[in-house]
Enzyme design. Structure first.
Site, PDB file in Angstrom:
ATOM      1  N   SER A 145       0.864  -1.176   0.000  1.00  0.00           N
ATOM      2  CA  SER A 145       0.000   0.000   0.000  1.00  0.00           C
ATOM      3  C   SER A 145       0.896   1.220   0.000  1.00  0.00           C
ATOM      4  O   SER A 145       2.078   1.140   0.379  1.00  0.00           O
ATOM      5  CB  SER A 145      -0.868   0.006   1.273  1.00  0.00           C
ATOM      6  N   TYR A 158      -2.448  -1.001  10.492  1.00  0.00           N
ATOM      7  CA  TYR A 158      -2.396  -1.237   9.046  1.00  0.00           C
ATOM      8  C   TYR A 158      -1.073  -0.736   8.473  1.00  0.00           C
ATOM      9  O   TYR A 158      -0.416  -1.437   7.695  1.00  0.00           O
ATOM     10  CB  TYR A 158      -3.569  -0.525   8.377  1.00  0.00           C
TER      11      TYR A 158
END
Length: 263
Positions: A145, A158
């Site tokens: 990401s 995350y």
């Protein structure tokens, strides 16, 4: 079509919806046999499996392995090897998100996020590497990401897992550099996936904003293009990295983020 991908075999985790489903179909469109994996309604998953197989003339399997379990994750890979004769391409895509201040973050969600976003990448890679090394060919692509490179508030777990995926990618690439196996990470910006749609709602609650305000003032604000990344744009990079054209690309984290991490 990249002819060198015809009749290769791939495993794509977290591929019953969103980015993973589109990646699985992109590989199938290149002639790869594919094992899909993930959660969802059994009838809907079977319909997607059948549709992809018929549309592209390849074999498509579904394996419902629980990636929060180390043995199940390894079995996913070894069963695909047995079914197809090889796992040439492994796409570690499965992931989950939870938006919350860290002092309010549920501890069980931390454990789940570590297990799915990071540990499953380790277990699947470990299972796939022996066969890839023995055949002198392998492509491992990890979906990280933009948050594997930069941080945002309320997403500490995350961000931690995705930074871990990027570091893991680099280390394994160095170990396999002379083996014919490449290991790379794709770092998407925001894509309008079911995961992001849920994240918009969670962020709205965490910040006291409307969902439309979150979309325009938080999410797309991060991307200078002011546009969501598309599935097709991610798939183009994936196919390149899996092909012979990408053979010298290893150990890198490739951003597809509308300029987010250039800031």
């Amino acid at each position: 079509m990249f002819e060198d991908l015809r009749e290769r075999s791939a495993v794509v985790t977290g591929s019953t919806s969103g980015i993973g489903l589109h990646m699985a179909e992109a590989l199938a469109a290149q002639g790869c046999n594919v094992t899909i994996n993930g959660l969802g309604d059994k009838d809907e998953i079977e319909a997607e499996r059948k549709r992809i197989a018929e549309a592209h003339g390849v074999e498509v399997r579904f394996d419902g392995a629980n990636l929060m379990d180390a043995q199940e994750t390894a079995r996913l890979v070894t069963d695909a090897e047995e079914a197809f004769g090889a796992v040439d391409i492994l796409v570690n895509n499965a992931g989950m998100q939870k938006v919350s201040p860290i002092d309010e973050f549920p501890e069980d969600k931390w454990d789940q996020m570590i297990a799915l976003n990071l540990s499953a990448v380790f277990h699947a890679t470990k299972a796939a590497l022996p066969g890839m090394k023995s055949r002198g060919f392998g492509r491992i692509v990890n979906t990280a990401s933009a948050h594997g490179l930069v941080a945002s508030p309320f997403k500490a777990p995350y961000v931690a897992t995705k930074h871990g995926v990027v570091g893991f990618t680099k280390s394994v690439a160095l170990e396999t550099a002379e083996s014919g196996v490449t290991v790379n990470a794709i770092c998407p910006g925001y894509v309008e996936t079911p995961l992001v749609t849920g994240q918009i709602g969670d962020t709205a609650k965490a910040r006291g904003m409307t969902e439309e305000e979150v979309k325009n003032e938080v999410i797309l604000k991060a991307q200078p293009t002011k546009q969501f990344v598309t599935y097709e744009q991610l798939n183009g990079l994936l196919i390149y990295l899996c092909s012979d054209a990408g053979a010298s690309c290893t150990g890198s984290a490739y951003t597809v983020d509308g300029g987010w991490t250039a800031q």
